[in-house]
Write an enzyme that holds these catalytic residues in place. Sequence first.
Site, PDB file in Angstrom:
ATOM      1  N   HIS A   1      87.180 -58.730  -5.161  1.00 36.83           N
ATOM      2  CA  HIS A   1      87.061 -59.447  -3.882  1.00 36.83           C
ATOM      3  C   HIS A   1      88.319 -60.254  -3.599  1.00 36.83           C
ATOM      4  CE1 HIS A   1      82.738 -58.619  -4.450  1.00 36.83           C
ATOM      5  NE2 HIS A   1      82.659 -58.751  -3.137  1.00 36.83           N
TER       6      HIS A   1
ATOM      7  N   LYS B   1      86.965 -66.033  -2.778  1.00 32.66           N
ATOM      8  CA  LYS B   1      85.553 -65.964  -3.203  1.00 32.66           C
ATOM      9  C   LYS B   1      85.299 -66.961  -4.325  1.00 32.66           C
ATOM     10  CE  LYS B   1      81.827 -62.808  -4.439  1.00 32.66           C
ATOM     11  NZ  LYS B   1      80.902 -63.440  -3.491  1.00 32.66           N
TER      12      LYS B   1
END
Length: 251
Positions: free
Chosen positions: A146, A150
């Site tokens: 990600h 995040k």
Amino acid sequence: MTRVAITGGTGRMGQELQEELTDRSDTTLAAVFSQSGNTAVSDVPTGTPETAEQILDSQQVDVLIDFTVPQGTETYLDAAIATDTPMVIGTTGFSEDQFAELQEASGQIPVLKAANFARGIQTLFRLAAEAAAALPDYDVELIETHHNGKRDAPSGTAGRILDAIDAGTDQRVHGRSGHAPREEDDVGVHAVRAGQITGIHELLLAGNHEELRLTHRAEDRGVFAAGAVDAAVWLAAQEPGWYDFQAVLDE
Ligand code: NAD
């Protein structure tokens, strides 16, 4: 027309949701909540966690969509319960106690929680379970990637994939370092954080001189926003209870 309010109005997902809700013909963006009271759409009523209850009520909101942080979800959940507003929760990273609170709330209002609103991910859950059952002696590793903003790791979706393949918490090995030989039943879990990557989940099964990789790649956050709004329209018509995204797709 379903009147939808959203939280996290200044966030990555909050902005996608505002676009999605103003583009669709079956929804109205009824209110936007953020910590600062700012919004990307100028003519929509705005609010903060503190004013959420009053605005959910005054704007006759049918359903609330939340993509924030667990602490934010808890505050908005109180407002949703107080106003009998169904709530779609996309936020991830809840502790066990926080998760239990969400489930308890579903005794009073409809609550739909999903770690991932991409349709393909729901299929990946099923394929992962099938592959793990068909190849019981193969080594299994999960890699999720990600963007660098995040907060929680591994991702909520990774947790769902691990549940789908029945990987017990004692089997999950989060990264390796130093002398770390693989035990037979280990399931390695690796969280990569870099750049602006929307989200990639890859389940690797290897053995018998072959490897099988099941990969889901979200190319755009719009896929999550579209799924969350589909879920919101569906949830607005449900009785109090605990629901997941698969129920929406099944219908
Ligand atoms: P982001 O950091 O861009 O936005 C977070 C938002 O939450 C911001 O608007 C911020 O102001 C707000 N916020 C932070 N603390 C708060 C608090 N205490 N009270 C109220 N609001 C608060 O994050 P993002 O990329 O939009 O992701 C948000 C959440 O959604 C994360 O948990 C992420 O993992 C999850 N997510 C889920 C899916 C899915 O399909 N379920 C998809 C993408 C992201």
